[in-house]
Design a protein around this motif. Structure first.
Motif, mmCIF file in Angstrom:
data_model
loop_
_atom_site.group_PDB
_atom_site.id
_atom_site.type_symbol
_atom_site.label_atom_id
_atom_site.label_comp_id
_atom_site.label_asym_id
_atom_site.label_seq_id
_atom_site.Cartn_x
_atom_site.Cartn_y
_atom_site.Cartn_z
ATOM 1 N N PRO A 95 8.793 -6.851 6.766
ATOM 2 C CA PRO A 95 7.379 -7.225 6.601
ATOM 3 C C PRO A 95 6.724 -7.661 7.915
ATOM 4 N N PHE A 96 7.462 -8.386 8.735
ATOM 5 C CA PHE A 96 6.884 -8.924 9.965
ATOM 6 C C PHE A 96 6.858 -7.872 11.078
ATOM 7 N N ALA A 99 3.873 -5.800 10.078
ATOM 8 C CA ALA A 99 2.630 -6.538 10.332
ATOM 9 C C ALA A 99 2.244 -6.446 11.802
ATOM 10 N N ASN A 100 3.213 -6.581 12.681
ATOM 11 C CA ASN A 100 2.926 -6.489 14.116
ATOM 12 C C ASN A 100 2.480 -5.078 14.499
ATOM 13 N N LYS A 103 -1.162 -4.799 13.314
ATOM 14 C CA LYS A 103 -2.086 -5.581 14.147
ATOM 15 C C LYS A 103 -2.358 -4.861 15.469
ATOM 16 N N TRP A 107 -5.691 -3.617 12.449
ATOM 17 C CA TRP A 107 -5.769 -4.357 11.188
ATOM 18 C C TRP A 107 -5.658 -5.860 11.469
ATOM 19 N N LEU A 109 -4.410 -9.311 10.033
ATOM 20 C CA LEU A 109 -3.561 -9.923 9.013
ATOM 21 C C LEU A 109 -4.220 -11.215 8.545
ATOM 22 N N ILE A 112 -0.285 -13.929 4.037
ATOM 23 C CA ILE A 112 1.043 -13.489 3.602
ATOM 24 C C ILE A 112 1.323 -14.205 2.294
ATOM 25 N N LEU A 137 1.522 -8.445 2.121
ATOM 26 C CA LEU A 137 0.731 -8.590 3.342
ATOM 27 C C LEU A 137 -0.698 -8.182 3.035
ATOM 28 N N PHE A 139 -4.347 -7.465 4.676
ATOM 29 C CA PHE A 139 -5.075 -7.184 5.912
ATOM 30 C C PHE A 139 -6.538 -6.893 5.612
#
Length: 417
Positions: A95-96, A99-100, A103, A107, A109, A112, A137, A139
């Motif tokens: 997930p992380f 997410a990075n 971004k 997008w 974030l 969470i 997540l 966004f």
């Protein structure tokens, strides 16, 4: 708008979204659960996840969600349901990592969320603790995005702790905001009877409905690039939204289409009934009534404390909704007692700018009268310690009555334990 492109699931690889959706179609929100890396074979060649190396998998997802960003409205959003997994005896923070990646392409974030689902997926790697949650997540395409958060507030008093009765100033009149832990159990095999879609990871329709309600209005367009069994798409249809789906497994598409035909009337009607029966406004009125009455009680107690007198009463009535920022309601308070009006009003102005009264969100109008001219018919009396249950069978002139109002509230906090 090319309507023939809406409300369909396409048997096309989601890596080719921009080639498949006309540029004049704008997505309001995307709700999806991507394939679980190489943990499960979804039965399609060249699929995202299964058989890939981790970096290629992440890059494909970044590419897909980058394409989606381009066709999303400026106030649009993205929900991704995703989980960590174990590889080489350690947790991989998918997930992380994702997410990075998102971004990096634009997008934002925003949140969470922990989805507490109560059951593990069939292929979960055994550890010393059971895995019963996933990440969601959330966004947005820009800092300003559509959010109907008030529509999903908890206003069913059976779900609130009893404190709302005594402390209405602590509760938003629209209800309690959702927190970052959502509890929605995974549907079990057969739980939907003959209507159930057989899929590795069926999403609870209540979970999807919450996301749909927060991020869209009726007639908006919702996208799921990994449609699977079609829970996102069917829930969108029930709630009068348009949908577009992408799915490589044609069997899933057929299952979804048959399922939607069998259920659309039933669940569309259920949605319409829930919208009609929405009692959020009833809760709002109740909270504001409790606030107005408690404000009066605290005010009269403070006046008596500051003046060292115990012969004041206060009559309160609601006027209308307030148009001022951070104010919810306009209420008039008549201070009844033999005292100099100027002195009392000056004292009140000193009291109301400090907590707790400054926190009530009430636009208050004050008057002072020397005698109680309130007719006892159709008014209710409250004591100096209780403004959520009126005093029964007592004259309004009784010294026990401190607050008089045409607002009738009669709650027992024990009913909400």
């Amino acid at each position: 708008m090319a309507k023939n492109k809406l409300n369909q699931v396409y048997n096309i690889d989601s890596r080719h979204i921009l080639e498949s959706i006309p540029q004049n179609i704008e997505i309001q929100t995307t709700i999806t659960s991507p394939p679980y890396f190489d943990m499960k074979d979804y039965g399609s060649e060249n699929q995202v996840g299964y058989g890939q190396i981790y970096e290629d998998y992440l890059n494909d997802l970044q590419n897909i969600f980058g394409q989606i960003l381009k066709i999303t409205k400026d106030d649009g959003t993205l929900w991704i349901i995703i989980d960590t997994f174990k590889r080489n005896n350690q947790v991989v923070s998918l997930p992380f990592d994702l997410a990075n990646k998102l971004k990096d392409i634009g997008w934002f974030l925003q949140d969470i969320i922990i989805w507490k689902k109560d059951k593990t997926v069939p292929w979960s790697t055994n550890g010393f603790m059971q895995r019963k949650f996933e990440y969601i997540l959330f966004f947005s395409k820009s800092p300003k995005y559509k959010s109907n958060k008030d529509k999903v507030r908890i206003y069913d008093t059976s779900q609130l702790k009893k404190w709302w009765v005594k402390y209405p100033e602590r509760y938003n009149p629209k209800g309690k905001a959702l927190d970052e832990i959502w509890e929605f159990p995974i549907p079990v095999q057969g739980s939907w009877g003959d209507e159930y879609i057989r899929h590795f990871c069926p999403l609870p329709k209540e979970l999807v409905a919450t996301m749909v309600q927060i991020s869209t209005d009726e007639n908006d367009i919702i996208l799921d690039p990994f449609a699977g069994s079609g829970t996102v798409l069917s829930q969108s249809a029930y709630m009068k939204r348009n949908y577009i789906g992408f799915e490589l497994n044609n069997e899933y598409i057929k299952m979804f289409e048959n399922y939607l035909k069998r259920t659309i009337k039933k669940y569309r009607k259920e949605y319409e009934l829930l919208e009609q029966q929405n009692n959020q406004s009833d809760f709002e009125i109740q909270i504001l009534n409790l606030r107005v009455l408690k404000y009066a009680r605290l005010l009269i107690n403070k006046i008596e404390e500051e003046t060292a007198r115990d012969d004041f009463k206060i009559f309160v009535t609601i006027k209308n909704r307030s148009s001022k920022r951070n104010k919810s309601i306009v209420a008039e308070y008549q201070i009844i007692g033999d005292a100099e009006s100027d002195n009392i009003l000056k004292l009140i102005n000193e009291i109301i700018v400090k907590p707790p009264l400054s926190k009530f969100g009430i636009e208050a109008i004050f008057k002072c009268v020397k005698e109680n001219k309130v007719k006892s018919k159709n008014v209710f009396g409250y004591s100096k310690t209780n403004s959520y249950s009126y005093i029964k069978n007592i004259d309004m002139s009784s010294p026990k009555v401190k607050v008089i109002s045409d607002i009738c509230v009669d709650l027992n906090e024990k009913d909400y334990d």
